[in-house]
Motif scaffolding. Structure first.
Motif, PDB file in Angstrom:
ATOM      1  N   ARG A 143      -9.984  -9.726  -9.962  1.00 27.48           N
ATOM      2  CA  ARG A 143     -10.959 -10.410  -9.127  1.00 27.48           C
ATOM      3  C   ARG A 143     -11.337  -9.510  -7.961  1.00 27.48           C
ATOM      4  N   LEU A 144     -12.633  -9.309  -7.785  1.00 32.08           N
ATOM      5  CA  LEU A 144     -13.114  -8.470  -6.696  1.00 32.08           C
ATOM      6  C   LEU A 144     -13.040  -9.243  -5.382  1.00 32.08           C
ATOM      7  N   ARG A 145     -12.342  -8.663  -4.406  1.00 30.10           N
ATOM      8  CA  ARG A 145     -12.289  -9.293  -3.089  1.00 30.10           C
ATOM      9  C   ARG A 145     -11.790  -8.285  -2.065  1.00 30.10           C
ATOM     10  N   LYS A 146     -11.847  -8.646  -0.805  1.00 29.88           N
ATOM     11  CA  LYS A 146     -11.347  -7.806   0.276  1.00 29.88           C
ATOM     12  C   LYS A 146      -9.921  -8.225   0.630  1.00 29.88           C
ATOM     13  N   PRO A 147      -9.141  -7.314   1.203  1.00 26.90           N
ATOM     14  CA  PRO A 147      -7.750  -7.648   1.538  1.00 26.90           C
ATOM     15  C   PRO A 147      -7.656  -8.685   2.643  1.00 26.90           C
ATOM     16  N   ASP A 148      -6.609  -9.521   2.555  1.00 28.59           N
ATOM     17  CA  ASP A 148      -6.330 -10.476   3.621  1.00 28.59           C
ATOM     18  C   ASP A 148      -5.767  -9.748   4.833  1.00 28.59           C
ATOM     19  N   VAL A 205      -4.980   0.359   0.433  1.00 30.38           N
ATOM     20  CA  VAL A 205      -5.645   1.392   1.218  1.00 30.38           C
ATOM     21  C   VAL A 205      -5.593   2.764   0.553  1.00 30.38           C
ATOM     22  N   LEU A 206      -4.633   2.973  -0.366  1.00 27.10           N
ATOM     23  CA  LEU A 206      -4.476   4.289  -0.987  1.00 27.10           C
ATOM     24  C   LEU A 206      -4.842   4.315  -2.458  1.00 27.10           C
ATOM     25  N   GLY A 207      -5.218   3.168  -3.017  1.00 26.06           N
ATOM     26  CA  GLY A 207      -5.715   3.133  -4.389  1.00 26.06           C
ATOM     27  C   GLY A 207      -4.637   3.235  -5.454  1.00 26.06           C
ATOM     28  N   THR A 208      -5.053   3.682  -6.630  1.00 31.69           N
ATOM     29  CA  THR A 208      -4.202   3.624  -7.818  1.00 31.69           C
ATOM     30  C   THR A 208      -2.978   4.530  -7.742  1.00 31.69           C
ATOM     31  N   SER A 209      -2.965   5.531  -6.850  1.00 32.00           N
ATOM     32  CA  SER A 209      -1.820   6.438  -6.756  1.00 32.00           C
ATOM     33  C   SER A 209      -0.546   5.703  -6.351  1.00 32.00           C
ATOM     34  N   HIS A 210      -0.680   4.524  -5.745  1.00 36.01           N
ATOM     35  CA  HIS A 210       0.493   3.777  -5.290  1.00 36.01           C
ATOM     36  C   HIS A 210       0.685   2.458  -6.045  1.00 36.01           C
ATOM     37  N   PHE A 211      -0.003   2.327  -7.172  1.00 34.21           N
ATOM     38  CA  PHE A 211       0.087   1.089  -7.944  1.00 34.21           C
ATOM     39  C   PHE A 211       1.515   0.831  -8.430  1.00 34.21           C
ATOM     40  N   LYS A 212       2.164   1.848  -9.017  1.00 29.56           N
ATOM     41  CA  LYS A 212       3.526   1.674  -9.540  1.00 29.56           C
ATOM     42  C   LYS A 212       4.505   1.330  -8.420  1.00 29.56           C
ATOM     43  N   ALA A 213       4.297   1.947  -7.253  1.00 28.30           N
ATOM     44  CA  ALA A 213       5.182   1.656  -6.120  1.00 28.30           C
ATOM     45  C   ALA A 213       5.039   0.205  -5.689  1.00 28.30           C
ATOM     46  N   ASP A 214       3.821  -0.315  -5.671  1.00 30.43           N
ATOM     47  CA  ASP A 214       3.603  -1.709  -5.281  1.00 30.43           C
ATOM     48  C   ASP A 214       4.293  -2.668  -6.243  1.00 30.43           C
ATOM     49  N   VAL A 215       4.212  -2.378  -7.538  1.00 29.78           N
ATOM     50  CA  VAL A 215       4.886  -3.221  -8.527  1.00 29.78           C
ATOM     51  C   VAL A 215       6.391  -3.210  -8.290  1.00 29.78           C
ATOM     52  N   LEU A 216       6.939  -2.021  -8.088  1.00 28.66           N
ATOM     53  CA  LEU A 216       8.379  -1.881  -7.874  1.00 28.66           C
ATOM     54  C   LEU A 216       8.844  -2.697  -6.682  1.00 28.66           C
ATOM     55  N   PHE A 217       8.159  -2.552  -5.537  1.00 26.27           N
ATOM     56  CA  PHE A 217       8.647  -3.210  -4.324  1.00 26.27           C
ATOM     57  C   PHE A 217       8.407  -4.715  -4.332  1.00 26.27           C
ATOM     58  N   GLN A 218       7.409  -5.164  -5.057  1.00 25.43           N
ATOM     59  CA  GLN A 218       7.247  -6.611  -5.177  1.00 25.43           C
ATOM     60  C   GLN A 218       8.365  -7.213  -6.025  1.00 25.43           C
ATOM     61  N   VAL A 223      -0.909  -7.172  -7.341  1.00 30.89           N
ATOM     62  CA  VAL A 223      -1.247  -5.978  -6.583  1.00 30.89           C
ATOM     63  C   VAL A 223      -2.745  -5.904  -6.321  1.00 30.89           C
ATOM     64  N   LEU A 224      -3.097  -5.666  -5.075  1.00 32.31           N
ATOM     65  CA  LEU A 224      -4.493  -5.478  -4.687  1.00 32.31           C
ATOM     66  C   LEU A 224      -4.768  -3.986  -4.628  1.00 32.31           C
ATOM     67  N   VAL A 225      -5.688  -3.511  -5.471  1.00 31.80           N
ATOM     68  CA  VAL A 225      -5.938  -2.079  -5.603  1.00 31.80           C
ATOM     69  C   VAL A 225      -7.341  -1.737  -5.111  1.00 31.80           C
ATOM     70  N   LYS A 226      -7.396  -0.753  -4.220  1.00 25.98           N
ATOM     71  CA  LYS A 226      -8.677  -0.260  -3.732  1.00 25.98           C
ATOM     72  C   LYS A 226      -9.251   0.730  -4.739  1.00 25.98           C
ATOM     73  N   THR A 227     -10.509   0.514  -5.143  1.00 26.05           N
ATOM     74  CA  THR A 227     -11.193   1.433  -6.046  1.00 26.05           C
ATOM     75  C   THR A 227     -12.590   1.705  -5.501  1.00 26.05           C
ATOM     76  N   ASN A 228     -13.311   2.583  -6.169  1.00 24.50           N
ATOM     77  CA  ASN A 228     -14.687   2.872  -5.757  1.00 24.50           C
ATOM     78  C   ASN A 228     -15.598   1.670  -5.936  1.00 24.50           C
ATOM     79  N   LEU A 229     -15.200   0.718  -6.794  1.00 20.57           N
ATOM     80  CA  LEU A 229     -16.014  -0.465  -7.047  1.00 20.57           C
ATOM     81  C   LEU A 229     -15.656  -1.632  -6.127  1.00 20.57           C
TER      82      LEU A 229
END
Length: 732
Positions: free
Chosen positions: A25-30, A97-110, A348-354
């Motif tokens: 779902r496209l949205r802005k961060p809380d 804020v850092l995009g897909t490079s930190h996606f795996k880290a976000d999953v781990l810490f959640q 996980v909320l991921v920042k992308t170009n879209l």
């Protein structure tokens, strides 16, 4: 026109597919909003600073609470983006804020839920210590609201207000990241079992080897009546890649203290160099805080109002990772887990170009059973892998003592204080201006009276839940030993045959062996000799392996090893080939240095010798020039930015030291060079005169996003490479 229509159609299809995927779902961060009860208490507080040696801020305040407020202000002002990055990492929100490079880290810490743990810890804290954290948070929030630094501008976002829970979360982040090795060790052992089976002990144990040394000596501990042989667990494919986002946060650290009888100046001494990621911004932040009750200097981690390694007017302390066995893995029957569990579903909320994509990871859901986490990794059929970490069992009272460190005065006080710290798991050494020295291991430490099972074992859920912990007075500790020194370097606490066992998460004690050897080489020491120890470059493993190798392997390069003094300085011509060769041998035969030594002592067969020679020939051919190349050309680091953004990439700088030297050059083979990625995050040497004197060097600038060249002759990077310690005038 045809191409234009084709690309337009492809773009339309892509947009339709995105619209059809319901989990995106496209949205802005809380924006998190918090209410700080002390936010209006410091309107008149002046946090203006003077700079020591042009880099260390010194702030004088009237009260202790004002010092905490200004501490937060300094972190927010000079390391605001780094503080926010660490907070987002542990929250599982870095991808915002850092995009897909930190996606795996976000999953781990959640999945780890360290922020939820920190919320509980904060509520249990002593109210006075809660106030300190609120004061710190008020200063941090004030600075963050004004911070227009490069990080927030470049990544185009504004930080949330700071909350005490954020600071505690970073404490738990560092604790878990630096203690997970004990859990991963069991997984590594399970892989080794397929190869070595009943000979596994020869690979994993240092007992009886010439470099073996423990923190506590045999005469200083209670012996056990028996030392049983560890049983064998189950072998399976590796699962530790799940923790890859944590990186290699630290695999070393050295600290030691000397009593006045070992000192030329007749004062106690302390030396400390914690080994952590070589990164930008610098891992540690240096500051001096002064109020009517105390003066405090040392390395704090941005986001946390705690000096991990430093001093006040009466006492100095230094830290290493203890690697006590505080994390455990086990295979549990999946039916037992299904009977009693809570679902964990990372989102996980991921920042992308879209835009921002809110990814509900239903396909990555896992489970929590009490304090136990079920990991979404491979396991034998019908089983799941469960993780148990002692950090989940602590309460806020276990964190209260760390906020009393600035008020420490004497070694006995420090012993009691660190004894009550249950956050796992570090070694602290300390020395005071009265000339006393001491040591204490911290953490909630499981009580093992015999060696652990090799590898991951099968257990019932009920058995896995039950953990018996050491009593506070049973944790490794020592005050005023007759030998006149105490040293730790991630080596084992208790000698063979002791009442307790700390597991097998330790590193080979090469550094500890060399430190003790150099301490005992001279009857008394001063700044010059302590700096010499801290920056010693001897490749200690080579000192024991090479004499055996040269008798059993025929190759022209081996002739050069015969004249090597085992120093890994920048001009060393055999270091690169030797280290790459040993790493290749260890990987091929799934060995350790202990295993290699025992193998060589037993004697290589003609076939084995030929394979060793062949592996060496491959390395020499790759390096060329007969395998002789200056270490400076092969052993380098570029201090990558923690964000992983290539914009902040720097040119490489050559660095001395080796994997098993006191001044370590821990490295990863990468693009035809060895990337030196972990080393001393700072170096300090303290003479406990009255008041104390301190010399040190911080790796990198004390302010984030500095673009100073690594090779700048007046910069900290070159001072660090050359082991130049500057005196730091702390006391007026």
């Amino acid at each position: 026109m045809v191409k234009l229509l084709k690309y337009s159609a492809m773009a339309l299809v892509a947009l339709i597919l995105l619209a059809l995927i319901s989990t995106y779902r496209l949205r802005k961060p809380d924006v998190r909003r918090v209410e700080n009860p002390l936010s209006h208490n410091f309107k008149e507080t002046d946090c203006s600073k003077e700079m020591i040696n042009g880099e260390i801020p010194k702030v004088k305040s009237s009260t202790e609470m004002e010092s905490y407020y200004c501490w937060g202000f300094l972190h927010g002002n000079m390391r605001g983006w780094q503080s926010d990055y660490l907070r987002r990492l542990v929250q599982g929100r870095a991808s915002e804020v850092l995009g897909t490079s930190h996606f795996k880290a976000d999953v781990l810490f959640q999945i780890l839920e360290l922020e939820a743990l920190s919320r509980r810890l904060f509520l249990d804290l002593d109210p006075f210590n809660q106030q300190k954290l609120w004061a710190y948070s008020a200063g941090m929030t004030k600075a963050l609201s004004k911070n227009e630094g490069k990080g927030f501008t470049y990544f185009d976002y504004r930080p949330d207000e700071w909350h005490p829970i954020d600071s505690l979360s970073i404490v738990m982040l560092m604790s878990f990241a630096q203690t997970r090795k004990t859990f991963e060790q069991e997984i590594i052992e399970s892989q080794l079992l397929d190869k070595h089976k009943e000979n596994i002990k020869s690979v994993l144990e240092d007992d009886g080897l010439p470099w073996e040394t423990t923190i506590l000596k045999r005469e200083e501990v209670k012996a056990s009546k028996r030392d049983e042989i560890a049983q064998i667990g189950e072998s399976f494919d590796k699962a530790y890649d799940f923790f890859e986002p944590l990186g290699r946060l630290g695999i070393g650290s050295n600290n030691w203290v000397l009593s006045p009888k070992r000192s030329k100046a007749k004062n106690a001494w302390l030396a400390n160099d914690p080994h952590l990621n070589l990164q930008r911004p610098s891992f540690f932040f240096w500051q001096v805080l002064k109020n009517k009750d105390w003066t405090l200097f040392g390395g704090s981690l941005p986001g946390i109002p705690v000096v991990i390694s430093g001093l006040n007017q009466d006492i100095a302390w230094g830290v290493t990772n203890s690697y006590m066995d505080v994390a455990e893995a086990a295979f549990i029957d999946e039916n037992e887990i299904h009977q009693s569990f809570n679902e964990i579903t990372p989102k996980v909320l991921v920042k992308t170009n879209l835009g921002f994509f809110d990814i509900n990871l239903w396909f990555k859901s896992t489970k929590r059973v009490g304090q136990i986490r079920v990991l979404p990794v491979d396991a034998p059929a019908g089983k799941v892998m469960a993780l148990k970490w002692s950090g989940y069992d602590i309460d806020g009272r276990a964190m209260d003592p760390i906020f009393e460190v600035p008020r420490l005065q004497r070694v006995r006080d420090a012993q009691v204080l660190f004894q009550n710290v249950e956050v796992p798991a570090w070694n602290f050494v300390f020395a005071d201006t009265d000339g006393k020295i001491g040591y204490q291991s911290t953490g909630l430490i499981p009580k093992y009276t015999k060696p652990r099972v090799y590898g991951v074992q099968n257990m019932s859920l009920e058995d896995f839940k039950n953990t018996n912990y050491l009593r506070k007075y049973e944790r490794p500790s020592l005050v005023e030993p007759s030998r006149g020194y105490i040293a730790t370097a991630n080596n084992r606490h208790w000698p063979e045959g002791s009442s307790f066992h700390g597991g097998r998460g330790y590193y080979h004690p090469f550094r500890a062996f060399r430190i003790e050897e150099l301490i005992n080489e001279k009857p008394k020491h001063d700044l010059k000799t302590l700096k010499r120890i801290q920056c010693d470059n001897q490749a200690v493993d080579a000192r024991f392996l090479v004499p055996l190798i040269v008798k059993q392997v025929n190759h022209p390069f081996v002739e050069r090893l015969k004249t090597w003094d085992f120093n890994s300085n920048l001009d060393c011509e055999v270091c690169a080939t030797y280290r790459l060769w040993m790493e290749a041998i260890k990987k091929e035969w799934m060995q350790s240095e202990a295993g290699l030594y025992r193998w060589l002592q037993k004697g290589l067969t003609a076939e084995e010798s030929e394979k060793w020679q062949s592996a060496l020939s491959d390395i020499v051919e790759k390096i060329r020039n007969d395998g002789l190349i200056p270490w400076r050309e092969y052993h380098q680091t570029n201090f990558p930015h923690v964000s992983k953004d290539e914009t902040f990439k720097m040119d490489r700088i050559s660095t001395p030291g080796d994997l098993y030297s006191v001044n370590p050059g821990t490295g990863i083979i990468e693009n035809n060079y060895i990337r030196h990625d972990i080393s001393a995050a700072h170096r300090i040497v303290v003479e406990l005169s009255s008041p104390p004197k301190v010399w040190g060097v911080l790796v990198g600038e004390n302010e984030e996003f500095s673009q100073k060249s690594l090779n700048s002759f007046d910069g900290n990077y070159m001072r660090w490479v050359n082991c130049e310690l500057r005196e730091i005038p702390i006391f007026d």
